[in-house]
Scaffold this motif. Structure first.
Motif, short mmCIF file in Angstrom:
data_model
loop_
_atom_site.label_atom_id
_atom_site.label_comp_id
_atom_site.label_asym_id
_atom_site.label_seq_id
_atom_site.Cartn_x
_atom_site.Cartn_y
_atom_site.Cartn_z
N SER A 47 0.86 -1.17 0.00
CA SER A 47 0.00 0.00 0.00
C SER A 47 0.90 1.23 0.00
O SER A 47 2.02 1.18 0.53
CB SER A 47 -0.90 0.01 1.24
OG SER A 47 -0.14 0.08 2.42
N LEU A 88 1.05 5.73 0.16
CA LEU A 88 0.42 7.02 0.44
C LEU A 88 1.07 8.05 -0.46
O LEU A 88 2.30 8.19 -0.45
CB LEU A 88 0.62 7.39 1.92
CG LEU A 88 0.26 8.82 2.34
CD1 LEU A 88 -1.20 9.14 2.05
CD2 LEU A 88 0.58 9.03 3.81
N ARG A 92 -0.64 7.88 -8.62
CA ARG A 92 -1.51 6.73 -8.32
C ARG A 92 -1.51 5.76 -9.50
O ARG A 92 -1.35 4.55 -9.32
CB ARG A 92 -2.93 7.21 -8.02
CG ARG A 92 -3.96 6.07 -7.97
CD ARG A 92 -5.38 6.61 -7.95
NE ARG A 92 -5.74 7.09 -6.65
CZ ARG A 92 -6.29 6.31 -5.71
NH1 ARG A 92 -6.52 5.05 -5.95
NH2 ARG A 92 -6.60 6.82 -4.55
N ARG A 138 -3.59 -0.63 -3.38
CA ARG A 138 -4.11 0.25 -2.34
C ARG A 138 -3.27 1.51 -2.30
O ARG A 138 -2.17 1.53 -1.74
CB ARG A 138 -4.08 -0.46 -0.99
CG ARG A 138 -5.10 0.07 -0.01
CD ARG A 138 -5.32 -0.89 1.14
NE ARG A 138 -4.15 -1.00 1.98
CZ ARG A 138 -3.98 -0.38 3.12
NH1 ARG A 138 -4.92 0.42 3.58
NH2 ARG A 138 -2.88 -0.53 3.83
N LEU A 162 -3.42 5.37 -1.15
CA LEU A 162 -4.09 6.38 -0.35
C LEU A 162 -3.56 7.75 -0.76
O LEU A 162 -2.44 7.85 -1.26
CB LEU A 162 -3.82 6.13 1.13
CG LEU A 162 -4.11 4.69 1.59
CD1 LEU A 162 -3.41 4.38 2.88
CD2 LEU A 162 -5.60 4.48 1.71
N VAL A 213 -3.23 9.83 7.97
CA VAL A 213 -3.32 8.60 7.16
C VAL A 213 -2.19 7.64 7.54
O VAL A 213 -2.41 6.43 7.64
CB VAL A 213 -3.27 8.93 5.65
CG1 VAL A 213 -3.21 7.67 4.82
CG2 VAL A 213 -4.48 9.77 5.24
N LEU A 214 -1.00 8.16 7.78
CA LEU A 214 0.14 7.33 8.19
C LEU A 214 -0.19 6.60 9.49
O LEU A 214 0.04 5.40 9.63
CB LEU A 214 1.39 8.19 8.35
CG LEU A 214 2.69 7.45 8.71
CD1 LEU A 214 3.12 6.54 7.57
CD2 LEU A 214 3.79 8.45 9.04
N GLU A 273 -3.25 6.01 10.80
CA GLU A 273 -4.41 5.13 10.64
C GLU A 273 -4.12 3.89 9.82
O GLU A 273 -4.50 2.78 10.18
CB GLU A 273 -5.53 5.89 9.93
CG GLU A 273 -6.67 6.27 10.81
CD GLU A 273 -7.71 7.05 10.02
OE1 GLU A 273 -8.15 6.56 8.95
OE2 GLU A 273 -8.06 8.15 10.47
N SER A 274 -3.47 4.07 8.68
CA SER A 274 -3.35 3.00 7.69
C SER A 274 -1.98 2.35 7.62
O SER A 274 -1.84 1.29 7.01
CB SER A 274 -3.71 3.54 6.31
OG SER A 274 -5.00 4.09 6.34
N LYS A 275 -0.96 2.98 8.18
CA LYS A 275 0.42 2.47 8.13
C LYS A 275 0.78 1.90 6.75
O LYS A 275 1.02 0.71 6.59
CB LYS A 275 0.64 1.42 9.22
CG LYS A 275 0.51 2.03 10.61
CD LYS A 275 1.11 1.18 11.67
CE LYS A 275 0.99 1.78 13.05
NZ LYS A 275 -0.28 2.30 13.45
N PRO A 276 0.82 2.77 5.73
CA PRO A 276 1.15 2.30 4.37
C PRO A 276 2.59 1.76 4.31
O PRO A 276 3.41 2.05 5.17
CB PRO A 276 1.00 3.56 3.51
CG PRO A 276 1.21 4.68 4.47
CD PRO A 276 0.67 4.22 5.79
N ASP A 277 2.86 0.98 3.28
CA ASP A 277 4.19 0.38 3.10
C ASP A 277 5.21 1.38 2.59
O ASP A 277 6.41 1.16 2.71
CB ASP A 277 4.10 -0.81 2.14
CG ASP A 277 3.22 -1.90 2.70
OD1 ASP A 277 3.50 -2.38 3.82
OD2 ASP A 277 2.22 -2.26 2.03
#
Length: 155
Positions: free
Chosen positions: A11, A13, A26, A36, A38, A49-50, A52-56
């Motif tokens: 994922s 961001l 994107r 995914r 974000l 967002v970082l 909440e979602s902890k993107p890769d």
């Protein structure tokens, strides 16, 4: 011709004030299998967002309102306050000046790309942060990826 790389199950961001730039990045990310993606228009929302979602990974613009790219990186790389202090950060710069590059590296970005960039350029930076991650070391209160030379010599 080199085949398009794939990075499934990741994922990302994307943080940029411009909706247009966010959509282009994107699309580039989705073309290499990152489903995914974000988005955030500023650094403050990106921090949320970082957390909440902890993107890769994070693809971040330097010039942001509310919370600049520089401030986002500083907060993201501070282990005491960051939800993901070692998340790979690829920084986008519209004007890649030496002093800005030096500041960004000292704050702990993993890779830097100059706008405008091609999908191939973005994919090569993705390849670096995903397939050849560098170990992090703490410098004062920040976590930073070790310089490539130092990381290569330890291998």
């Amino acid at each position: 011709m080199i085949a398009t790389p794939t990075f499934p199950d990741l994922s990302a961001l994307v943080v940029d004030e411009s909706l247009y730039i966010r959509r282009i990045v994107r699309d580039m990310l989705m073309r290499v299998g990152i489903k995914r993606v974000l988005e955030a228009p500023d650094g403050a929302e990106a921090l949320g967002v970082l957390a909440e979602s902890k993107p890769d990974l994070v693809v971040l613009d330097w010039d942001l309102a509310i919370l600049s790219g520089e401030e986002f990186i500083r907060l993201a790389r501070t282990p005491a306050t960051s939800p993901a202090p070692t998340v790979p950060i690829i920084l986008m710069l519209a004007q890649p000046r030496r002093n800005v590059i030096d500041r960004a590296v000292n704050l702990g970005v993993n890779e830097i790309i100059a706008k405008p960039f091609s999908p191939k350029t973005l994919w090569s930076r993705l390849d670096e942060v995903i397939n050849r991650p560098r170990p992090f070391s703490q410098v004062k209160s920040l976590l930073r990826p070790q310089p490539r030379l130092a990381a290569a010599m330890k291998a």
